[in-house]
Design a protein around this motif. Structure first.
Motif, PDB file in Angstrom:
ATOM      1  N   ARG A  52       8.029  -1.971   4.863  1.00 37.90           N
ATOM      2  CA  ARG A  52       8.130  -1.004   3.760  1.00 37.90           C
ATOM      3  C   ARG A  52       7.836   0.377   4.322  1.00 37.90           C
ATOM      4  O   ARG A  52       6.872   0.561   5.060  1.00 37.90           O
ATOM      5  CB  ARG A  52       7.117  -1.314   2.654  1.00 37.90           C
ATOM      6  CG  ARG A  52       7.167  -0.302   1.506  1.00 37.90           C
ATOM      7  CD  ARG A  52       5.868  -0.257   0.730  1.00 37.90           C
ATOM      8  NE  ARG A  52       4.716   0.072   1.567  1.00 37.90           N
ATOM      9  CZ  ARG A  52       4.402   1.291   1.984  1.00 37.90           C
ATOM     10  NH1 ARG A  52       5.145   2.344   1.665  1.00 37.90           N
ATOM     11  NH2 ARG A  52       3.320   1.479   2.732  1.00 37.90           N
ATOM     12  N   SER A  53       8.651   1.365   3.957  1.00 35.84           N
ATOM     13  CA  SER A  53       8.415   2.738   4.398  1.00 35.84           C
ATOM     14  C   SER A  53       8.548   3.682   3.214  1.00 35.84           C
ATOM     15  O   SER A  53       9.435   3.510   2.359  1.00 35.84           O
ATOM     16  CB  SER A  53       9.410   3.129   5.484  1.00 35.84           C
ATOM     17  OG  SER A  53       9.205   4.461   5.892  1.00 35.84           O
ATOM     18  N   HIS A  60       0.863  -1.182   0.000  1.00 30.56           N
ATOM     19  CA  HIS A  60       0.000   0.000   0.000  1.00 30.56           C
ATOM     20  C   HIS A  60       0.900   1.233   0.000  1.00 30.56           C
ATOM     21  O   HIS A  60       1.088   1.877   1.036  1.00 30.56           O
ATOM     22  CB  HIS A  60      -0.918  -0.007   1.221  1.00 30.56           C
ATOM     23  CG  HIS A  60      -1.789  -1.226   1.312  1.00 30.56           C
ATOM     24  ND1 HIS A  60      -1.319  -2.433   1.780  1.00 30.56           N
ATOM     25  CD2 HIS A  60      -3.097  -1.418   0.986  1.00 30.56           C
ATOM     26  CE1 HIS A  60      -2.312  -3.325   1.739  1.00 30.56           C
ATOM     27  NE2 HIS A  60      -3.387  -2.730   1.268  1.00 30.56           N
ATOM     28  N   PRO A  61       1.492   1.569  -1.121  1.00 26.95           N
ATOM     29  CA  PRO A  61       2.555   2.586  -1.162  1.00 26.95           C
ATOM     30  C   PRO A  61       2.129   3.983  -0.776  1.00 26.95           C
ATOM     31  O   PRO A  61       2.976   4.813  -0.465  1.00 26.95           O
ATOM     32  CB  PRO A  61       3.042   2.529  -2.604  1.00 26.95           C
ATOM     33  CG  PRO A  61       1.898   1.940  -3.371  1.00 26.95           C
ATOM     34  CD  PRO A  61       1.248   0.967  -2.446  1.00 26.95           C
ATOM     35  N   GLY A  62       0.840   4.288  -0.779  1.00 26.80           N
ATOM     36  CA  GLY A  62       0.394   5.614  -0.368  1.00 26.80           C
ATOM     37  C   GLY A  62       0.469   5.842   1.123  1.00 26.80           C
ATOM     38  O   GLY A  62       0.386   6.982   1.586  1.00 26.80           O
ATOM     39  N   ASP A  80       0.980 -11.339  10.808  1.00 28.45           N
ATOM     40  CA  ASP A  80       0.309 -10.045  10.926  1.00 28.45           C
ATOM     41  C   ASP A  80       0.569  -9.208   9.684  1.00 28.45           C
ATOM     42  O   ASP A  80       1.705  -9.143   9.192  1.00 28.45           O
ATOM     43  CB  ASP A  80       0.844  -9.273  12.135  1.00 28.45           C
ATOM     44  CG  ASP A  80       0.066  -9.541  13.407  1.00 28.45           C
ATOM     45  OD1 ASP A  80      -0.925 -10.288  13.339  1.00 28.45           O
ATOM     46  OD2 ASP A  80       0.440  -9.013  14.455  1.00 28.45           O
ATOM     47  N   ARG A  81      -0.500  -8.550   9.211  1.00 26.22           N
ATOM     48  CA  ARG A  81      -0.401  -7.576   8.120  1.00 26.22           C
ATOM     49  C   ARG A  81      -0.983  -6.267   8.627  1.00 26.22           C
ATOM     50  O   ARG A  81      -2.122  -6.221   9.107  1.00 26.22           O
ATOM     51  CB  ARG A  81      -1.191  -8.042   6.898  1.00 26.22           C
ATOM     52  CG  ARG A  81      -0.477  -9.096   6.115  1.00 26.22           C
ATOM     53  CD  ARG A  81       0.673  -8.516   5.280  1.00 26.22           C
ATOM     54  NE  ARG A  81       0.152  -7.647   4.224  1.00 26.22           N
ATOM     55  CZ  ARG A  81       0.399  -6.347   4.134  1.00 26.22           C
ATOM     56  NH1 ARG A  81       1.143  -5.729   4.999  1.00 26.22           N
ATOM     57  NH2 ARG A  81      -0.102  -5.639   3.124  1.00 26.22           N
ATOM     58  N   GLU A  82      -0.179  -5.194   8.540  1.00 29.18           N
ATOM     59  CA  GLU A  82      -0.627  -3.911   9.079  1.00 29.18           C
ATOM     60  C   GLU A  82      -0.012  -2.781   8.274  1.00 29.18           C
ATOM     61  O   GLU A  82       1.142  -2.872   7.840  1.00 29.18           O
ATOM     62  CB  GLU A  82      -0.224  -3.801  10.550  1.00 29.18           C
ATOM     63  CG  GLU A  82      -0.891  -2.649  11.290  1.00 29.18           C
ATOM     64  CD  GLU A  82      -0.809  -2.793  12.798  1.00 29.18           C
ATOM     65  OE1 GLU A  82      -1.481  -2.004  13.498  1.00 29.18           O
ATOM     66  OE2 GLU A  82      -0.092  -3.692  13.289  1.00 29.18           O
ATOM     67  N   TRP A  83      -0.809  -1.715   8.071  1.00 31.55           N
ATOM     68  CA  TRP A  83      -0.287  -0.531   7.390  1.00 31.55           C
ATOM     69  C   TRP A  83      -1.004   0.712   7.907  1.00 31.55           C
ATOM     70  O   TRP A  83      -2.163   0.680   8.294  1.00 31.55           O
ATOM     71  CB  TRP A  83      -0.408  -0.644   5.874  1.00 31.55           C
ATOM     72  CG  TRP A  83      -1.802  -0.800   5.324  1.00 31.55           C
ATOM     73  CD1 TRP A  83      -2.615   0.173   4.823  1.00 31.55           C
ATOM     74  CD2 TRP A  83      -2.532  -2.035   5.167  1.00 31.55           C
ATOM     75  NE1 TRP A  83      -3.808  -0.359   4.386  1.00 31.55           N
ATOM     76  CE2 TRP A  83      -3.782  -1.707   4.585  1.00 31.55           C
ATOM     77  CE3 TRP A  83      -2.258  -3.372   5.471  1.00 31.55           C
ATOM     78  CZ2 TRP A  83      -4.734  -2.683   4.302  1.00 31.55           C
ATOM     79  CZ3 TRP A  83      -3.219  -4.337   5.190  1.00 31.55           C
ATOM     80  CH2 TRP A  83      -4.441  -3.984   4.607  1.00 31.55           C
TER      81      TRP A  83
END
Length: 379
Positions: free
Chosen positions: A90-91, A60-62, A247-250
């Motif tokens: 990812r940042s 989710h690059p945004g 876990d998946r989190e953004w």
């Protein structure tokens, strides 16, 4: 999937220097999500948006930051307990750019990988750093893959004998690999239950002020594979089996100004129930708690703020820091009152930023195994 390693040592050192600057500093004392409090220009979680699979398995690059985070409680053929961690972060360097790839150094995305392996006597950790657009780190939704260099979490192509429905979830069958000086692991994961959304349909609130993330898990993995350890730490090529939790989190701004770090538990009760519980610690006050009670068939019930009580019982001095390693955890409305113990009190991830992460067992009103992560503990 082949290894994705930059061909020139100088380029690799340059990437490491750049990313060490990005992934360090005071903000990270608040945990990884503290990469920045100012979310201006970044995407924010929408409580009205439903999770969308398999799309949301990918990046989710945004958003400012996200992660693919797997922990496993394992038992070896030698009868001993082990723990494994594999994480890809990812940042985004700047807001307003939805391009996950870019071209070479023009990519706004940077990647950080952590791997850990815990034995009763030793804890091993390693780190990888990468810049997006150079081809050696990334993630995609279909076919699912997340990787940094030769560390990878990928969908298992061997599905011909799968008795599950013809269109299983992309995360149902995974292969997980990492290798570093002193340790390595190669594991196969098979989901025996559904994905679980935390909070309200995957909208997970992190403070009284309303900061939030998108958050879901696959807590029902069965695991088999091998661990590779140096002499004196265990057997090379040791067969293991056990359970795992992904876990998946953004998000872009999950912590509020007074929050200093978090204590996060994943628990597997002997009756098949799963529990996720976390506390975001505050400089003053009890902190913000939340969690999810998950039945063995995957029915999830949010645990509201205040429903979880966490009290540290024992401390260890690790890397010059006083860190709580044994806890009492209570959820009165569910009749849960347990004491947790670490497999290895010195499960310290010597990475950037450093933190405690390791397998635990627990007893009391319920028995079982799980994992504990603690960030933001100072001197």
């Amino acid at each position: 999937m082949s290894a994705r390693i930059p061909p020139y040592p100088f380029a690799r050192r340059l990437i490491a220097l750049l990313l060490a600057c990005i992934f360090s500093g005071p903000a990270l004392a608040q945990g990884f999500a503290g990469l920045g409090r100012d979310a201006q220009g970044y995407a924010l979680p929408d409580p009205g948006r439903a999770l969308d699979f398999p799309r949301d398995h990918g990046p989710h690059p945004g958003f400012r930051i996200e992660w693919w985070y797997l922990t496993a409680n394992l038992r070896g053929a030698d009868g001993r307990e082990y723990g494994v961690q594999w994480t890809l972060f990812r940042s985004a360097l700047r807001p307003g750019d939805s391009d996950i790839g870019g071209v070479n150094w023009s990519s706004p995305q940077v990647w950080l990988g952590h791997a850990g392996l815990t034995t009763p006597e030793r804890h091993f950790s390693a780190q990888r750093l990468a810049r997006g657009g150079l081809g050696h780190a990334g993630a995609r939704a279909t076919p699912f893959a997340a990787w940094i260099d030769d560390w990878e979490m990928v969908a298992d192509a061997e599905v011909t004998e799968d008795p599950r429905p013809a269109d299983p979830d992309a995360l149902d069958r995974l292969e997980l690999r990492a290798a570093a000086p002193g340790f390595a692991f190669d594991l196969a994961l098979r989901a025996e239950g559904p994905l679980v959304a935390h909070g309200q349909g995957g909208y997970s609130v992190k403070s009284a002020e309303g900061q939030a993330s998108r958050y879901y898990s696959q807590p029902f993995y069965r695991v088999s594979g091998q661990l590779f350890l140096p002499p004196g730490a265990g057997a090379a090529g040791l067969a293991v089996e056990g359970t795992a939790w992904l876990d998946r989190e953004w998000s872009s701004q999950p912590l509020s100004a007074g929050q200093e770090g978090w204590d996060w538990f994943s628990l597997g009760l002997e009756d098949g129930t799963k529990v996720m519980a976390f506390r975001l610690r505050e400089a003053e006050g009890p902190g913000f708690t939340s969690g999810t009670w998950i039945t063995r068939d995957g029915q999830a019930t949010p645990l509201p703020p205040g429903a979880i009580v966490m009290d540290p019982l024992e401390y260890a001095r690790i890397d010059g820091r006083r860190v709580p390693v044994a806890w009492r955890l209570r959820i009165a409305e569910r009749g849960l009152d347990i004491t947790t113990r670490p497999l290895n009190p010195e499960s310290w991830m010597d990475v950037s930023p450093p933190y405690w992460e390791g397998p635990i067992s627990f007893e009391g009103s319920h028995r079982g195994k799980g994992y504990l992560e603690m960030t933001g503990y100072g001197d």
